[in-house]
Motif scaffolding. Structure first.
Motif, PDB file in Angstrom:
ATOM      1  N   ASP A 156       5.954   8.365  25.916  1.00  0.00           N
ATOM      2  CA  ASP A 156       6.420   6.737  26.465  1.00  0.00           C
ATOM      3  C   ASP A 156       5.810   6.539  27.727  1.00  0.00           C
ATOM      4  O   ASP A 156       6.040   7.006  28.657  1.00  0.00           O
ATOM      5  N   PRO A 157       4.872   5.254  27.632  1.00  0.00           N
ATOM      6  CA  PRO A 157       4.179   4.895  28.917  1.00  0.00           C
ATOM      7  C   PRO A 157       5.247   4.517  29.680  1.00  0.00           C
ATOM      8  O   PRO A 157       4.600   4.242  31.213  1.00  0.00           O
ATOM      9  N   ASP A 158       6.442   3.938  29.634  1.00  0.00           N
ATOM     10  CA  ASP A 158       7.165   3.532  30.669  1.00  0.00           C
ATOM     11  C   ASP A 158       8.068   4.617  31.233  1.00  0.00           C
ATOM     12  O   ASP A 158       8.029   4.785  32.557  1.00  0.00           O
ATOM     13  N   THR A 159       8.674   5.380  30.553  1.00  0.00           N
ATOM     14  CA  THR A 159       9.437   6.449  31.083  1.00  0.00           C
ATOM     15  C   THR A 159       8.735   8.002  31.387  1.00  0.00           C
ATOM     16  O   THR A 159       9.151   8.638  31.989  1.00  0.00           O
ATOM     17  N   GLY A 160       7.547   8.189  30.685  1.00  0.00           N
ATOM     18  CA  GLY A 160       6.721   9.303  31.067  1.00  0.00           C
ATOM     19  C   GLY A 160       7.347  10.613  30.280  1.00  0.00           C
ATOM     20  O   GLY A 160       6.834  11.502  30.495  1.00  0.00           O
ATOM     21  N   GLU A 161       8.389  10.315  29.224  1.00  0.00           N
ATOM     22  CA  GLU A 161       8.849  11.300  28.641  1.00  0.00           C
ATOM     23  C   GLU A 161       7.883  11.580  27.532  1.00  0.00           C
ATOM     24  O   GLU A 161       7.236  10.801  26.807  1.00  0.00           O
ATOM     25  N   LEU A 162       7.912  12.751  26.784  1.00  0.00           N
ATOM     26  CA  LEU A 162       7.283  13.362  25.664  1.00  0.00           C
ATOM     27  C   LEU A 162       8.139  13.280  24.417  1.00  0.00           C
ATOM     28  O   LEU A 162       9.385  13.900  24.645  1.00  0.00           O
ATOM     29  N   HIS A 163       8.003  12.395  23.562  1.00  0.00           N
ATOM     30  CA  HIS A 163       8.869  12.304  22.264  1.00  0.00           C
ATOM     31  C   HIS A 163       7.992  13.201  21.206  1.00  0.00           C
ATOM     32  O   HIS A 163       6.800  13.131  20.982  1.00  0.00           O
ATOM     33  N   ALA A 164       8.910  14.031  20.214  1.00  0.00           N
ATOM     34  CA  ALA A 164       8.364  14.787  19.322  1.00  0.00           C
ATOM     35  C   ALA A 164       9.037  14.973  18.031  1.00  0.00           C
ATOM     36  O   ALA A 164      10.366  14.480  18.079  1.00  0.00           O
ATOM     37  N   VAL A 165       8.410  15.038  17.025  1.00  0.00           N
ATOM     38  CA  VAL A 165       9.175  15.404  15.575  1.00  0.00           C
ATOM     39  C   VAL A 165       8.435  16.687  15.019  1.00  0.00           C
ATOM     40  O   VAL A 165       7.462  16.760  14.933  1.00  0.00           O
ATOM     41  N   SER A 166       9.460  17.688  14.998  1.00  0.00           N
ATOM     42  CA  SER A 166       8.834  18.716  14.581  1.00  0.00           C
ATOM     43  C   SER A 166       9.421  19.374  13.311  1.00  0.00           C
ATOM     44  O   SER A 166      10.622  18.818  12.708  1.00  0.00           O
ATOM     45  N   TYR A 167       8.738  20.397  12.547  1.00  0.00           N
ATOM     46  CA  TYR A 167       9.421  20.520  11.335  1.00  0.00           C
ATOM     47  C   TYR A 167       9.206  22.130  11.060  1.00  0.00           C
ATOM     48  O   TYR A 167       8.165  22.898  11.744  1.00  0.00           O
ATOM     49  N   PHE A 168       9.676  22.613  10.182  1.00  0.00           N
ATOM     50  CA  PHE A 168       9.795  24.282  10.158  1.00  0.00           C
ATOM     51  C   PHE A 168      10.441  24.655   8.842  1.00  0.00           C
ATOM     52  O   PHE A 168      11.638  24.223   8.396  1.00  0.00           O
ATOM     53  N   PHE A 169       9.905  25.498   7.842  1.00  0.00           N
ATOM     54  CA  PHE A 169      10.364  25.594   6.539  1.00  0.00           C
ATOM     55  C   PHE A 169      11.767  26.129   6.598  1.00  0.00           C
ATOM     56  O   PHE A 169      12.641  26.111   5.831  1.00  0.00           O
ATOM     57  N   GLY A 170      12.204  26.986   7.723  1.00  0.00           N
ATOM     58  CA  GLY A 170      13.463  27.551   7.689  1.00  0.00           C
ATOM     59  C   GLY A 170      14.435  26.672   8.105  1.00  0.00           C
ATOM     60  O   GLY A 170      15.653  26.952   8.112  1.00  0.00           O
ATOM     61  N   TRP A 171      14.431  25.347   8.340  1.00  0.00           N
ATOM     62  CA  TRP A 171      15.111  24.220   8.519  1.00  0.00           C
ATOM     63  C   TRP A 171      15.632  23.530   7.347  1.00  0.00           C
ATOM     64  O   TRP A 171      16.732  22.854   7.428  1.00  0.00           O
ATOM     65  N   GLY A 172      15.181  24.286   6.092  1.00  0.00           N
ATOM     66  CA  GLY A 172      16.069  23.569   4.973  1.00  0.00           C
ATOM     67  C   GLY A 172      15.453  22.025   4.891  1.00  0.00           C
ATOM     68  O   GLY A 172      14.287  21.863   4.877  1.00  0.00           O
ATOM     69  N   ASN A 173      16.029  21.189   4.721  1.00  0.00           N
ATOM     70  CA  ASN A 173      15.732  19.727   4.576  1.00  0.00           C
ATOM     71  C   ASN A 173      15.951  19.021   5.547  1.00  0.00           C
ATOM     72  O   ASN A 173      16.300  17.892   5.687  1.00  0.00           O
ATOM     73  N   LYS A 174      15.490  19.516   6.777  1.00  0.00           N
ATOM     74  CA  LYS A 174      15.511  18.851   7.965  1.00  0.00           C
ATOM     75  C   LYS A 174      14.456  18.944   8.775  1.00  0.00           C
ATOM     76  O   LYS A 174      13.790  19.880   8.884  1.00  0.00           O
ATOM     77  N   VAL A 175      14.122  17.849   9.729  1.00  0.00           N
ATOM     78  CA  VAL A 175      13.053  17.672  10.438  1.00  0.00           C
ATOM     79  C   VAL A 175      13.846  17.402  11.827  1.00  0.00           C
ATOM     80  O   VAL A 175      15.070  17.104  11.858  1.00  0.00           O
ATOM     81  N   ARG A 176      13.149  17.695  12.924  1.00  0.00           N
ATOM     82  CA  ARG A 176      13.923  17.743  14.220  1.00  0.00           C
ATOM     83  C   ARG A 176      13.280  16.806  15.554  1.00  0.00           C
ATOM     84  O   ARG A 176      11.976  17.028  15.768  1.00  0.00           O
ATOM     85  N   TYR A 177      13.752  15.827  15.928  1.00  0.00           N
ATOM     86  CA  TYR A 177      13.459  15.068  16.852  1.00  0.00           C
ATOM     87  C   TYR A 177      13.851  15.487  18.405  1.00  0.00           C
ATOM     88  O   TYR A 177      15.049  15.683  18.385  1.00  0.00           O
ATOM     89  N   THR A 178      13.082  15.463  19.327  1.00  0.00           N
ATOM     90  CA  THR A 178      13.474  16.026  20.624  1.00  0.00           C
ATOM     91  C   THR A 178      12.660  15.185  21.566  1.00  0.00           C
ATOM     92  O   THR A 178      11.778  14.408  21.431  1.00  0.00           O
ATOM     93  N   VAL A 179      13.205  14.863  22.683  1.00  0.00           N
ATOM     94  CA  VAL A 179      12.880  14.150  23.880  1.00  0.00           C
ATOM     95  C   VAL A 179      12.526  15.063  25.054  1.00  0.00           C
ATOM     96  O   VAL A 179      13.714  15.908  25.462  1.00  0.00           O
ATOM     97  N   LEU A 180      11.426  15.270  25.620  1.00  0.00           N
ATOM     98  CA  LEU A 180      11.220  16.153  26.879  1.00  0.00           C
ATOM     99  C   LEU A 180      10.984  15.232  27.958  1.00  0.00           C
ATOM    100  O   LEU A 180      10.175  14.411  27.983  1.00  0.00           O
ATOM    101  N   SER A 181      11.934  15.536  29.097  1.00  0.00           N
ATOM    102  CA  SER A 181      12.054  14.685  30.075  1.00  0.00           C
ATOM    103  C   SER A 181      10.600  15.047  31.286  1.00  0.00           C
ATOM    104  O   SER A 181       9.988  15.802  30.758  1.00  0.00           O
TER     105      SER A 181
END
Length: 493
Positions: A156-181
């Motif tokens: 994000d150019p305003d906050t400098g935080e890294l946003h991510a969407v990750s996937y992994f077959f072991g998570w079933g029918n879910k993907v994961r959104y994370t924010v890195l400060s």
């Protein structure tokens, strides 16, 4: 035996180099102070051409240090994941692995919070590198990362935080959104339910939304069971096919499945086209929860890389490189020309309008990252020569004709495209845009990327004026940088 992905532009280099005496043609913009790095597959040793896959080759970083109009050094280094370190006769680097998912880290390399990270997707963790690209070890962001990570975070150019969407077959029918400060610690985690277990290579970010691409390339159980001993393959296939994409698998079960196929051959690529899988995109409010995601149907296709996205009133505008399909008849990209499209999500009407922006085959789209998630005008892609391609069936059908021979500047306002051609026998990698200053105009700056000269079997770090696409300089490297994946400019803090 040739397979098209161990030869020519993809052929691995055999040595790690550190070179400080670098020849320069033209000029390097004096304001550039930092490192340019790009990563890609470069297998150590001699893999079996019959089983080697482009996406699973050992990762190698190629970097150049720039300062005061000079190129101070060039370095190339393998990223020593656990198996590679052992094959190189070295001790594995310390650090926690996620569910036994420790494999070739070869897809992207970024800098954040004063650290450098090599990235891959699908369940593995990032590997931290030194400023000189030596391997430190797997990283969980000081114990704050639950599970694996993505190859494509967006800042994000305003906050400098890294946003991510990750996937992994072991998570079933879910993907994961994370924010890195900005300090390099995960501050937010949201698990989002999707249709199955998709290969969600990238995502888009706007001022208010995280945009999810739930498309019909999904985990294929045969990718795990094909390499297992015959006595285990049947039971593994039976069990995993009933749960993958439906329920979360305990990490010990995943780790056991991964261990069962190590050292076996062939190693099948674990994702494939699933024509009956619903193609859709989701809008997750950045400050919302998984229950707030709204989904919109699109025609079946695949998107490796969006260009950018932004909001316009009650619509969300998505510019993406669309592939007609992926991994249906081959295990590498080569099933139709990838073209730039604009998808407009009409939130009020609940539908998506699509239009072709440019017909030229292209990939690796980039833009001015000061405008991530904001209205913008220019996008830069690598143009692909697909002359003679028939996109027929075959293990590596038409990868060999996907030769990036040009850089395209797409004007999203006028809908005009300018082209810079690198010349016969010169093959381009992804190019990054670097502005001349924090306050400069959107196309006032430089584009930089590696270009392979097949006549000399060496690569150059090439600099283009972003406004005119004229070449202004080049650093001549002592070796070839094989065709690979992603790179970034890493300014000195």
């Amino acid at each position: 035996m040739a397979n098209g992905i161990l030869d020519g532009q993809y052929a691995p280099v055999r040595e790690e180099l550190t070179v400080t005496d670098l020849e320069i043609t033209g000029e390097i913009p004096a304001h550039l102070d930092g490192r340019y790095a790009r990563i890609g597959p470069n297998p150590f040793g001699d893999p079996d051409p019959g089983t080697y896959h482009l996406f699973t080759g050992d990762g190698m970083v190629h970097g150049v240090r720039l300062r005061d109009g000079r190129a101070e050094w060039y370095r190339n280094r393998w990223v020593r994941h656990e198996d590679l370190a052992r094959r190189m006769g070295e001790r594995p680097r310390p650090g926690g692995r996620h569910a036994g998912m420790d494999y070739a880290v070869n897809t992207n390399v970024v800098a954040h919070a004063g650290r450098t990270f090599a990235l891959v997707e699908a369940g593995s963790r990032p590997y931290e590198l030194t400023d000189e690209f030596e391997t430190v070890g797997p990283c969980d962001f000081d114990g704050t990362l639950p599970g694996g990570y993505t190859a494509h975070p967006h800042r994000d150019p305003d906050t400098g935080e890294l946003h991510a969407v990750s996937y992994f077959f072991g998570w079933g029918n879910k993907v994961r959104y994370t924010v890195l400060s900005r300090s390099g610690r995960v501050r937010k985690v949201v698990d989002i339910e999707v249709t199955g277990s998709p290969m969600m290579h990238d995502f888009s970010l706007t001022d208010r939304y995280v945009v999810l691409y739930d498309l019909p390339v999904t985990f294929d159980v045969r990718g795990i069971t094909a390499g297992a001993p015959s006595a285990l393959a049947g039971p593994l296939n039976s069990v995993l096919s009933r749960v993958i994409g439906r329920r979360t698998l305990p990490e010990p079960v995943v780790a056991a499945a991964i261990r069962s196929r190590r050292g076996s051959s062939p190693q099948a690529f674990p994702y494939s086209w699933k024509p009956d899988y619903p193609a859709r995109i989701g809008l997750l409010p950045r400050e919302g929860t998984a229950a707030d995601v709204r989904w919109y149907d699109v025609d079946p296709c695949y998107v490796f890389h969006p260009l950018n996205a932004y909001e316009d009133g009650d619509t969300v505008v998505l510019d993406v490189v669309r592939h007609p399909r992926m991994f249906a008849t081959t295990t590498v990209p080569g099933e139709g020309a990838p073209c730039l499209e604009r998808w407009t999500v009409d939130r009020a009407a609940g539908r998506v309008r699509t239009e072709r922006v440019d017909d030229r085959p292209q990939e690796f789209p980039r833009h001015d990252e000061r405008l991530v998630g904001r209205p913008y005008r220019y996008g830069y892609s690598v143009g692909i020569d697909i002359a003679g391609a028939d996109f027929g069936e075959g293990e590596h059908a038409d990868l060999a004709v996907f030769e990036p021979d040009a850089l395209l500047k797409n004007d999203l306002l006028s809908r005009k495209t300018e082209v810079h051609r690198f010349g016969t026998g010169r093959i381009a990698s992804e190019f990054s845009f670097v502005p001349s200053s924090h306050a400069s105009a959107e196309d006032e700056g430089v584009l930089m990327g590696y270009v392979l000269d097949t006549s000399t079997d060496r690569s150059d770090l090439v600099f283009l004026d972003a406004a005119t696409l004229e070449q202004i300089g080049a650093v001549h490297l002592p070796a070839r940088v094989p065709s690979g994946f992603h790179g970034n400019w890493m300014p000195t803090a």
